[in-house]
Design a protein around this motif. Structure first.
Motif, PDB file in Angstrom:
ATOM      1  N   LYS A 185      28.444  78.476   8.032  1.00 15.85           N
ATOM      2  CA  LYS A 185      28.998  79.666   7.394  1.00 15.85           C
ATOM      3  C   LYS A 185      27.324  80.065   6.950  1.00 15.85           C
ATOM      4  CE  LYS A 185      33.153  77.103   5.288  1.00 15.85           C
ATOM      5  NZ  LYS A 185      34.226  77.098   3.985  1.00 15.85           N
ATOM      6  N   TYR A 223      44.939  79.208  14.663  1.00 18.84           N
ATOM      7  CA  TYR A 223      43.305  79.036  14.445  1.00 18.84           C
ATOM      8  C   TYR A 223      43.228  78.278  15.960  1.00 18.84           C
ATOM      9  CZ  TYR A 223      45.192  77.774  10.119  1.00 18.84           C
ATOM     10  OH  TYR A 223      45.825  77.563   8.608  1.00 18.84           O
ATOM     11  N   PHE A 272      42.791  83.788   5.963  1.00 18.01           N
ATOM     12  CA  PHE A 272      41.579  83.006   6.467  1.00 18.01           C
ATOM     13  C   PHE A 272      39.732  82.570   5.700  1.00 18.01           C
ATOM     14  CE2 PHE A 272      42.952  82.976  10.835  1.00 18.01           C
ATOM     15  CZ  PHE A 272      43.558  82.383  10.796  1.00 18.01           C
ATOM     16  N   SER A 301      41.750  74.408  17.855  1.00 17.15           N
ATOM     17  CA  SER A 301      40.439  75.285  17.340  1.00 17.15           C
ATOM     18  C   SER A 301      39.431  74.331  18.300  1.00 17.15           C
ATOM     19  CB  SER A 301      40.693  75.697  16.139  1.00 17.15           C
ATOM     20  OG  SER A 301      40.397  73.974  15.282  1.00 17.15           O
ATOM     21  N   GLY A 346      35.818  78.761  15.689  1.00 20.72           N
ATOM     22  CA  GLY A 346      35.248  79.296  14.667  1.00 20.72           C
ATOM     23  C   GLY A 346      35.835  78.905  12.974  1.00 20.72           C
ATOM     24  N   TYR A 347      36.996  77.867  13.083  1.00 23.07           N
ATOM     25  CA  TYR A 347      37.170  77.709  12.223  1.00 23.07           C
ATOM     26  C   TYR A 347      36.855  76.610  11.272  1.00 23.07           C
ATOM     27  CZ  TYR A 347      40.731  76.083   8.818  1.00 23.07           C
ATOM     28  OH  TYR A 347      41.277  76.371   7.630  1.00 23.07           O
ATOM     29  N   VAL A 356      37.245  80.983   8.072  1.00 23.76           N
ATOM     30  CA  VAL A 356      36.713  81.618   9.152  1.00 23.76           C
ATOM     31  C   VAL A 356      35.896  82.661   8.598  1.00 23.76           C
ATOM     32  CG1 VAL A 356      37.296  83.473  10.951  1.00 23.76           C
ATOM     33  CG2 VAL A 356      38.390  81.271  10.096  1.00 23.76           C
TER      34      VAL A 356
END
Length: 397
Positions: free
Chosen positions: A333, A68, A26, A134, A71-72, A29
């Motif tokens: 992120k 998926y 990923f 997701s 958290g994606y 992620v």
């Protein structure tokens, strides 16, 4: 284990184009700790081209490894530049599709970033539905979110008044895009419209952008292949545009009324010159990679700006020892760690604690925006901005 048969046409003559042995499964992620990031699963990249239909895909892709879930995070709406792109797409939809009562469905909607931008543009005419494995099922104003993977089993759940089916940055994650497009055609009524947005392989090859090949993206589309693919899926193109400074397709298409659900024409063979053009493009990609490998020196004074696919692949290829600092404007992120390398992702304001001498801009489209942020953080200070795709193109001269 590599697949040696084309998923689209069954062709068995495949040309090897690009191989990397270890990339994180990923890119969108992140990990909560450095240790978790370093232990994240990796996969092999084995990009091949089918010499029968021209499909370019990762023959080593294992779809069961890419599940998926929550958290994606692929959002980029905190960037004014990207928000402008989303606004432009909404205007395209308003211009191309007559607004009438019905439902607009986005397949692979993620956290719903695009649907929230679209909502005020469509007034009361359209109900908005987003589906993604997701997302948690919930209602957000006029937008309903359902948690499932769009497949044949879920076709009966598609609203009968579907007017617009939106697929943005989803089909490049699909092993057999022809099969998926035929499912889209089944979901749409005769007068329904598909909006399809996905990266253009032609742009990637023209730029030599080797850092645009990540594990999650198992399918790649040249302009020529995309036209033949849509025809084979039973679609007629209403409007063909490029967007995001030519990096993406922005295509509107409608199902051919005479085509039965799930059927279409056979996949037309690729013109020989198109096959050669793509192969020559991959030669340039590999040369650009070798040039960057010889010239890029990771350093604590270097800041890599952007932690989507381009930045994550670049760091995994060139800076596994975490020499560079890394910045992203996506708050989901920030404070997390990049899979494969363990870099901690900084918010722009955190650069105050470690002023960079050079900022590597992973996508030229954001250059002016990044310069403005950095200038505000360090007024009057000279900082070099290195636009990656421009500098690896010294090979052209």
């Amino acid at each position: 284990m590599s697949v040696r048969q084309c998923p689209v046409c069954g062709g068995e003559e495949l040309v090897d184009c690009l191989t990397w042995n270890r990339l994180p499964v990923f890119v969108n992620v992140t990990a909560k700790t450095e240790k978790e990031a370093l232990q994240a699963p990796t996969g092999q990249l084995s990009i091949v081209q089918c010499t029968k239909c021209g499909f370019v895909f990762n023959a080593a892709f294992e779809p069961e490894r890419v599940a998926y879930c929550q958290g994606y995070h692929a959002e980029r709406g905190d960037s004014v530049v990207y928000r402008t792109h989303l606004d432009n797409v909404c205007r395209l939809i308003q211009k191309t599709i007559p607004m009438k009562q019905g439902t607009a469905l986005e397949v692979g909607c993620g956290t719903g970033e695009f649907l929230r931008v679209l909502e005020p543009c469509v007034g009361q005419q359209l109900s908005l539905l987003g589906v993604d494995p997701s997302v948690q099922p919930h209602q957000d104003g006029r937008i309903r979110f359902d948690s499932y993977l769009f497949d044949k089993a879920h076709l009966p759940q598609i609203p009968s008044d579907l007017v617009l089916l939106i697929s943005r940055h989803m089909i490049e994650h699909v092993v057999n895009p022809l099969e998926m497009l035929r499912l889209f055609a089944c979901a749409l009524p005769d007068n329904g419209v598909l909006y399809l947005e996905t990266p253009r392989l032609d742009w990637i090859l023209e730029q030599g952008a080797f850092f645009d090949f990540g594990y999650e993206h198992c399918a790649y589309f040249t302009d020529d292949f995309m036209r033949r693919l849509l025809a084979a899926a039973g679609f007629q193109i209403l409007a063909w545009k490029t967007s995001y400074e030519n990096q993406y397709f922005s295509i509107f298409a409608t199902r051919c009324p005479s085509t039965p659900c799930g059927a279409g024409a056979s996949m037309a063979p690729a013109p020989h010159n198109e096959l050669l053009r793509a192969q020559e493009g991959f030669s340039c990609v590999k040369e650009a990679y070798q040039y960057a490998r010889a010239n890029f020196i990771p350093s604590p004074d270097v800041c890599i700006w952007g932690c989507a696919q381009k930045g994550v692949v670049w760091l995994n290829l060139f800076d596994p020892q975490q020499q560079c600092c890394v910045v992203d404007v996506n708050p989901y992120k920030q404070g997390k760690f990049i899979l494969g390398t363990g870099h901690r992702i900084l918010a722009p304001r955190e650069l105050k604690n470690r002023p960079p001498k050079a900022v590597f801009v992973m996508n030229k489209i954001y250059l002016d925006e990044i310069k403005a942020v950095v200038s505000e953080l360090f007024p009057g200070q000279f900082i070099y901005f290195y636009v990656v795709e421009e500098n690896i193109k010294v090979l052209d001269s």
